[in-house]
Write a protein that holds these residues in place. Structure first.
Motif, PDB file in Angstrom:
ATOM      1  N   GLY A  97       0.839  -1.202   0.000  1.00 22.61           N
ATOM      2  CA  GLY A  97       0.000   0.000   0.000  1.00 22.61           C
ATOM      3  C   GLY A  97       0.866   1.242   0.000  1.00 22.61           C
ATOM      4  O   GLY A  97       0.559   2.219  -0.681  1.00 22.61           O
ATOM      5  N   VAL A  98       1.972   1.191   0.746  1.00 24.23           N
ATOM      6  CA  VAL A  98       2.794   2.401   0.833  1.00 24.23           C
ATOM      7  C   VAL A  98       3.448   2.707  -0.513  1.00 24.23           C
ATOM      8  O   VAL A  98       3.633   3.870  -0.872  1.00 24.23           O
ATOM      9  N   TRP A 122      -1.510   8.709   9.166  1.00 27.94           N
ATOM     10  CA  TRP A 122      -0.299   7.908   9.063  1.00 27.94           C
ATOM     11  C   TRP A 122       0.757   8.757   8.339  1.00 27.94           C
ATOM     12  O   TRP A 122       0.462   9.345   7.290  1.00 27.94           O
ATOM     13  N   ASN A 173      -6.416   5.901   9.781  1.00 27.89           N
ATOM     14  CA  ASN A 173      -5.381   5.565  10.733  1.00 27.89           C
ATOM     15  C   ASN A 173      -4.740   6.896  11.107  1.00 27.89           C
ATOM     16  O   ASN A 173      -4.176   7.557  10.224  1.00 27.89           O
ATOM     17  N   ASP A 201      -6.937   7.047   0.623  1.00 22.10           N
ATOM     18  CA  ASP A 201      -6.281   5.845   1.133  1.00 22.10           C
ATOM     19  C   ASP A 201      -7.371   4.995   1.790  1.00 22.10           C
ATOM     20  O   ASP A 201      -7.921   5.374   2.830  1.00 22.10           O
ATOM     21  N   TYR A 204      -8.085   0.347   4.835  1.00 21.88           N
ATOM     22  CA  TYR A 204      -8.854  -0.278   5.935  1.00 21.88           C
ATOM     23  C   TYR A 204     -10.325  -0.480   5.567  1.00 21.88           C
ATOM     24  O   TYR A 204     -11.148  -0.634   6.464  1.00 21.88           O
ATOM     25  N   SER A 236      -4.377  -2.189  -0.085  1.00 20.76           N
ATOM     26  CA  SER A 236      -3.331  -3.105   0.380  1.00 20.76           C
ATOM     27  C   SER A 236      -3.918  -4.446   0.805  1.00 20.76           C
ATOM     28  O   SER A 236      -5.069  -4.512   1.236  1.00 20.76           O
ATOM     29  N   SER A 238      -2.352  -5.956   3.247  1.00 22.52           N
ATOM     30  CA  SER A 238      -1.765  -6.098   4.590  1.00 22.52           C
ATOM     31  C   SER A 238      -2.797  -6.287   5.685  1.00 22.52           C
ATOM     32  O   SER A 238      -2.645  -7.150   6.549  1.00 22.52           O
ATOM     33  N   LYS A 239      -3.820  -5.447   5.683  1.00 23.96           N
ATOM     34  CA  LYS A 239      -4.686  -5.364   6.857  1.00 23.96           C
ATOM     35  C   LYS A 239      -5.794  -6.409   6.847  1.00 23.96           C
ATOM     36  O   LYS A 239      -6.062  -7.033   7.854  1.00 23.96           O
ATOM     37  N   ARG A 247       4.172  -7.428   1.338  1.00 30.15           N
ATOM     38  CA  ARG A 247       4.311  -6.218   0.535  1.00 30.15           C
ATOM     39  C   ARG A 247       3.519  -6.341  -0.780  1.00 30.15           C
ATOM     40  O   ARG A 247       4.078  -6.511  -1.865  1.00 30.15           O
TER      41      ARG A 247
END
Ligand SMILES: Cc1ncc(COP(=O)(O)O)c(C=O)c1O
Length: 391
Positions: A97-98, A122, A173, A201, A204, A236, A238-239, A247
């Motif tokens: 995501g980053v 964030w 976030n 973004d 989430y 992403s 990730s969450k 990644r």
């Protein structure tokens, strides 16, 4: 001797990372400072990655990611948001995501442009703006009772002729704030009126506590934007799928930006790891049952923390509608980093200091409640005692 470029020297360190580095050198810390749970990636995703390696997904892929993964992402938007995306032109797979955030920002800004960013947020987006040789203006959310809101008057006042981009995070976030449909309409209208890129973004979006069902995602801005709008969405794996270390993420953008991001990927990372992309495909196709279990657990964790902190005097405890953070404001606190350091040293509870999240963050601390109960319960116990002792 040449020095490291001034433009990158000015990029500040992450103060979450600074606290974490200290905590990692200590034993027995209850770690609630990072945005991840201590649960491993689900077995069906790990097995999909192993299968992919064995099936030969060990070579370079397309810069925009495997077409099959882009189709799976498009299918996900159709199912969850009723949105039609063109997987060949509007979706770019990224190595996190980053990276999507960095790429979206890089493609929106020229040097000396200005980005407005809704904060506390964030810190990585602000730093990405600085890495693009542009400047960022923080615009704090206003706290009204126990909910945050966008200060639209202040947003209007923050616009300058140099503004090119507006960045917001929903679910947020660290705030847990989620943009309402009305907020989204106003943000989109603001971006359209001023000819700005709007970057949302939405990493989430599956962690949403205010929907009719727990499986409902927080509504994406893509539901109301057209595909011709200058809108960028960052996402992403990730969450939602406990895949922080893999990644893997994606970017949705207007076709011209998506094409440029695809090309630039070649020079940054080329593409996300091939077998991770295959595993991501499996996560999207088969992930709902495990996700449902995780959401139940997270919501119960959120309620546990709200309950534990609810009775503590001198604490303002906003109610989060999404993500997995609480962001309590502590009356009179002026040095959240110092507070987190003392908490860490005296109780071995690791939180993220509010100051790490930009304007509006100082005076608060961020608690990530994604950890297991066996960590969360003693952490809440120690934190409430520390606060009651008037720390
Ligand atoms: C708001 C927000 N955006 C993006 C990310 C990036 O996630 P990742 O780089 O792990 O995909 C994070 C991770 O904490 C986040 O909190």
């Amino acid at each position: 001797m040449p020095s490291v470029a001034r433009s990158v020297q000015n990029v500040p360190h992450s103060r979450i990372r600074e606290l974490a580095e200290i905590a990692m050198s200590m034993d027995g810390v209850l770690r609630l400072y990072f945005g991840e749970s201590n649960l491993p990636t689900p077995g069906y995703i790990k097995r999909a990655a192993v299968r992919a390696i064995e099936e030969g997904y060990t070579f370079y892929t397309e810069n925009a990611g495997l077409p099959s993964l882009r189709r799976a992402i498009a299918e996900n938007y159709r199912r969850l948001h009723g949105v039609e995306l063109d997987p060949a032109r509007e979706i770019v797979v990224t190595a996190s995501g980053v990276q999507a955030l960095n790429m979206g920002i890089r493609c929106a800004l020229d040097p000396d442009d200005e980005a407005i960013m809704l904060t506390p947020a964030w810190p990585n987006a602000s730093s990405s703006v600085m890495m693009a040789n542009a400047t960022v203006r923080h615009l704090p959310h206003a706290l009204e009772g126990r909910r945050y809101r966008v200060d639209f008057d202040a947003l209007e006042a923050a616009f300058t002729p140099r503004t090119r981009l507006l960045i917001y995070t929903s679910p947020s976030n660290p705030l847990g704030w989620v943009a309402t449909l009305e907020d989204q309409r106003k943000l989109l209208d603001f971006a359209r009126r001023h000819d700005l890129w709007l970057l949302a973004d939405e990493v989430y979006d599956r962690l949403y506590w205010a929907g009719e069902r727990l499986s409902d995602p927080a509504p994406s801005i893509l539901r109301i934007a057209t595909r011709d709008d200058a809108v960028v969405v960052v996402h992403s794996f990730s969450k939602s799928y406990c895949m922080t270390g893999w990644r893997l993420g994606w970017l949705i953008a207007r076709a011209d930006m998506a094409a440029k991001a695809t090309q630039l990927n070649e020079f940054v990372i080329s593409h996300a790891a091939s077998f991770a992309q295959k595993a991501g495909e499996t996560a999207l196709a088969e992930g709902e049952p495990e996700l449902a279990v995780m959401l139940e657990r997270l919501k119960a964790n959120r309620d546990l923390c709200l309950e534990a902190l609810g009775g503590v005097k001198g604490l303002t405890l906003p109610v989060p509608d999404g993500a997995f953070y609480l962001f309590p404001r502590i009356d009179g606190l002026r040095d959240s980093f110092g507070f987190c350091l003392r908490l860490l040293e005296e109780t071995r509870v690791g939180l993220a200091p509010g100051v790490a999240f930009g304007k509006g963050g100082e005076g608060s601390v961020r608690i990530c409640y994604a950890a297991e109960r066996s960590i969360l319960e003693p952490a809440m116990d120690r934190l409430t005692r520390f606060l009651r002792a008037g720390a």
